[in-house]
Design a protein around this motif. Structure first.
Motif, short mmCIF file in Angstrom:
data_model
loop_
_atom_site.label_atom_id
_atom_site.label_comp_id
_atom_site.label_asym_id
_atom_site.label_seq_id
_atom_site.Cartn_x
_atom_site.Cartn_y
_atom_site.Cartn_z
N PHE A 1 -21.58 84.19 72.15
CA PHE A 1 -21.26 84.02 70.74
C PHE A 1 -22.53 83.88 69.91
O PHE A 1 -23.63 83.64 70.44
CB PHE A 1 -20.32 82.84 70.51
N ASP A 2 -22.38 84.05 68.60
CA ASP A 2 -23.49 84.04 67.66
C ASP A 2 -24.06 82.62 67.53
O ASP A 2 -23.32 81.67 67.28
CB ASP A 2 -23.01 84.54 66.30
N SER A 3 -25.37 82.50 67.67
CA SER A 3 -26.02 81.19 67.56
C SER A 3 -25.80 80.55 66.19
O SER A 3 -25.88 79.33 66.05
CB SER A 3 -27.53 81.32 67.80
N HIS A 4 -25.52 81.36 65.18
CA HIS A 4 -25.35 80.85 63.81
C HIS A 4 -23.90 80.57 63.45
O HIS A 4 -23.59 80.25 62.31
CB HIS A 4 -25.95 81.83 62.80
N SER A 5 -23.01 80.70 64.43
CA SER A 5 -21.59 80.48 64.17
C SER A 5 -21.23 79.00 64.30
O SER A 5 -22.08 78.16 64.62
CB SER A 5 -20.75 81.29 65.16
N ASP A 6 -19.98 78.68 64.06
CA ASP A 6 -19.45 77.35 64.34
C ASP A 6 -19.25 77.26 65.86
O ASP A 6 -18.39 77.93 66.42
CB ASP A 6 -18.11 77.16 63.62
N TRP A 7 -20.06 76.43 66.52
CA TRP A 7 -20.07 76.43 67.98
C TRP A 7 -18.73 75.98 68.57
O TRP A 7 -18.28 76.53 69.56
CB TRP A 7 -21.22 75.55 68.50
N THR A 8 -18.11 74.99 67.97
CA THR A 8 -16.83 74.49 68.49
C THR A 8 -15.78 75.59 68.45
O THR A 8 -15.05 75.81 69.43
CB THR A 8 -16.36 73.27 67.69
N LYS A 9 -15.70 76.30 67.32
CA LYS A 9 -14.74 77.39 67.21
C LYS A 9 -15.10 78.53 68.14
O LYS A 9 -14.23 79.12 68.79
CB LYS A 9 -14.68 77.89 65.77
N SER A 10 -16.39 78.83 68.23
CA SER A 10 -16.82 79.95 69.07
C SER A 10 -16.57 79.70 70.55
O SER A 10 -16.38 80.63 71.32
CB SER A 10 -18.30 80.24 68.84
N MET A 11 -16.56 78.43 70.93
CA MET A 11 -16.28 78.08 72.33
C MET A 11 -14.79 77.95 72.60
O MET A 11 -14.38 77.64 73.72
CB MET A 11 -16.99 76.78 72.69
N ASN A 12 -13.97 78.16 71.57
CA ASN A 12 -12.50 78.11 71.72
C ASN A 12 -12.02 76.80 72.33
O ASN A 12 -11.07 76.77 73.12
CB ASN A 12 -12.02 79.29 72.57
N GLY A 13 -12.71 75.71 71.95
CA GLY A 13 -12.31 74.40 72.44
C GLY A 13 -12.82 74.04 73.82
O GLY A 13 -12.62 72.92 74.28
N ALA A 14 -13.48 74.98 74.50
CA ALA A 14 -14.02 74.70 75.83
C ALA A 14 -15.26 73.83 75.72
O ALA A 14 -15.95 73.82 74.70
CB ALA A 14 -14.35 76.00 76.55
N ALA A 15 -15.54 73.07 76.78
CA ALA A 15 -16.73 72.23 76.83
C ALA A 15 -17.54 72.59 78.07
O ALA A 15 -17.01 73.15 79.03
CB ALA A 15 -16.35 70.75 76.85
N VAL A 16 -18.82 72.24 78.05
CA VAL A 16 -19.72 72.64 79.13
C VAL A 16 -20.26 71.43 79.88
O VAL A 16 -20.38 70.33 79.32
CB VAL A 16 -20.88 73.50 78.60
N ASP A 17 -20.60 71.64 81.14
CA ASP A 17 -21.17 70.59 81.98
C ASP A 17 -22.68 70.50 81.83
O ASP A 17 -23.27 69.43 81.93
CB ASP A 17 -20.84 70.85 83.46
N LEU A 18 -23.32 71.67 81.62
CA LEU A 18 -24.78 71.75 81.65
C LEU A 18 -25.25 72.71 80.57
O LEU A 18 -24.68 73.79 80.39
CB LEU A 18 -25.24 72.25 83.03
N ILE A 19 -26.30 72.32 79.84
CA ILE A 19 -26.94 73.18 78.84
C ILE A 19 -28.40 73.32 79.21
O ILE A 19 -29.09 72.34 79.47
CB ILE A 19 -26.80 72.59 77.42
N LEU A 20 -28.89 74.56 79.23
CA LEU A 20 -30.31 74.83 79.45
C LEU A 20 -30.96 75.13 78.10
O LEU A 20 -30.67 76.16 77.49
CB LEU A 20 -30.51 76.01 80.40
N ASP A 21 -31.83 74.24 77.66
CA ASP A 21 -32.41 74.34 76.32
C ASP A 21 -33.87 74.77 76.38
O ASP A 21 -34.70 74.10 76.99
CB ASP A 21 -32.32 73.00 75.60
N SER A 22 -34.18 75.87 75.68
CA SER A 22 -35.57 76.30 75.52
C SER A 22 -35.93 76.43 74.05
O SER A 22 -37.01 76.91 73.73
CB SER A 22 -35.80 77.65 76.22
N ILE A 23 -35.04 76.02 73.17
CA ILE A 23 -35.19 76.26 71.74
C ILE A 23 -35.61 75.01 70.99
O ILE A 23 -36.52 75.02 70.15
CB ILE A 23 -33.90 76.84 71.15
N GLY A 24 -34.93 73.88 71.26
CA GLY A 24 -35.29 72.64 70.58
C GLY A 24 -34.50 72.40 69.30
O GLY A 24 -33.28 72.59 69.27
N PRO A 25 -35.17 72.00 68.21
CA PRO A 25 -34.48 71.49 67.02
C PRO A 25 -33.52 72.46 66.35
O PRO A 25 -32.55 72.03 65.73
CB PRO A 25 -35.62 71.10 66.08
N ALA A 26 -33.74 73.75 66.45
CA ALA A 26 -32.88 74.71 65.76
C ALA A 26 -31.45 74.70 66.30
O ALA A 26 -30.50 74.98 65.56
CB ALA A 26 -33.47 76.12 65.84
#
Length: 329
Positions: free
Chosen positions: A207-232
């Motif tokens: 999904f688009d990084s600039h979208s509403d993340w909750t809506k874009s994930m269709n209510g699903a939740a994640v166990d692990l996030i790999l972050d290389s971006i930081g504050p954005a």
């Protein structure tokens, strides 16, 4: 020998393609005649931080080639061996993190050259199923992804992992490895082309990084996030992570400083875990994982050594999906 050298100032403008002295290995070292190498964002950061007084540096952390000469006391390699370079020097065990890991391509000379001299233990047998270009782009990004996913992130089969900003080398390796490990993988990108490419390479959702993340994930939740971006993107993570979830961060492409509500961290008991590169132990495990699952690096484009500046411009503009390679043959 020919090499791509950074003279100490000007970012990419400081790169020169020129002749360098062709040295011989010392005790405990091997000389590798390189066949291919790979770009990393680390190279851009190193060049940006260098100043005019700095001595010229051959950049590049990834590479593969054949042993051309061995130094005194080297018993684990012979001339002609096909090897891939482990760029982390002196880091042997996964649980013993050095204060400042020594990395090929800064402070020591790197792989954007026709040959390189490294400690013999950092030359590892090249997986036979990989082409030279694939082996050349593999080391640092794949090692970083492996440690972030498995050593630090403790990813388990059946879990849901989110990889924001898909497109670069580490992110694409992490995507492939997580899919191979039996995880569900979601990715984000501002580029529709990159989102579709991720789906074509095994991602379950994009999904688009600039979208509403909750809506874009269709209510699903994640166990692990790999972050290389930081504050954005970091504040969005708390919208989609499960209670008790883990955020492994290994980069800060959008900056070092950020703010988020502490309650979003401690009430759901989220773990924020730092990770960077990896050890010799993990490098061996990563190669075994890649070979066991027959994973091939995703190669965006390959340039000849003399065209390294054009290759870096492509990386700097964020146009690539996968790794950008350099060949010496």
């Amino acid at each position: 020998m020919k090499a791509v050298v950074h003279v100490g100032y000007g970012g990419l403008e400081g790169l020169r393609y020129e002749d360098m002295v062709d040295k011989q290995p010392g005790a405990g070292e091997v000389k590798i005649r390189l066949k291919a190498a790979g770009l990393n964002h680390r190279d851009l950061f190193i060049m940006a931080d260098r100043t005019e007084p700095d001595v010229p540096l051959i950049i590049g952390s990834d590479g593969a080639g054949r042993i051309e000469a061995v130094g005194e006391g080297v018993a684990n390699h012979t001339v002609g061996d096909e090897v891939i370079i482990n760029p982390c020097i002196g880091w042997e065990s996964a649980d013993k993190v050095p204060d400042v890991p020594a990395i090929v391509g800064g402070p020591s000379d790197g792989t954007f050259a026709e040959a390189i001299i490294i400690p013999s233990q950092n030359a590892v047998s090249k997986p036979a199923y990989l082409s030279w270009a694939e082996a050349g782009v593999l080391p640092l990004s794949a090692l970083t992804a492996y440690r972030a996913l498995f050593t630090r992130g403790c990813l388990q089969q059946g879990e849901h992992v989110l990889i924001p900003g898909i497109g670069g080398g580490v992110a694409t390796y992490a995507m492939m490895m997580a899919v191979a490990a039996g995880a569900r993988v979601s990715v984000t990108s501002r580029s529709e082309i990159k989102r579709q490419a991720a789906l074509n390479h095994g991602a379950d959702h994009a999904f688009d990084s600039h979208s509403d993340w909750t809506k874009s994930m269709n209510g699903a939740a994640v166990d692990l996030i790999l972050d290389s971006i930081g504050p954005a993107t970091f504040p969005h993570y708390f919208e989609v992570i499960k209670p008790g979830g883990r955020i492994v961060t290994f980069g800060a492409s959008s900056g070092d400083q950020m703010q988020f509500p502490m309650r979003s961290l401690f009430f759901p008991q989220i773990s924020i875990i730092g990770s960077s590169m990896g050890s010799s132990e993990e490098f061996a495990d990563m190669l075994q994982f890649m070979e066991r699952h027959a994973l091939h690096p995703i190669i965006d484009r390959v340039y000849p050594l003399q065209d390294a500046v054009q290759a870096f411009h492509r990386m700097q503009q964020g146009e690539q999906f996968g790794n950008i390679g350099i060949t010496m043959y």
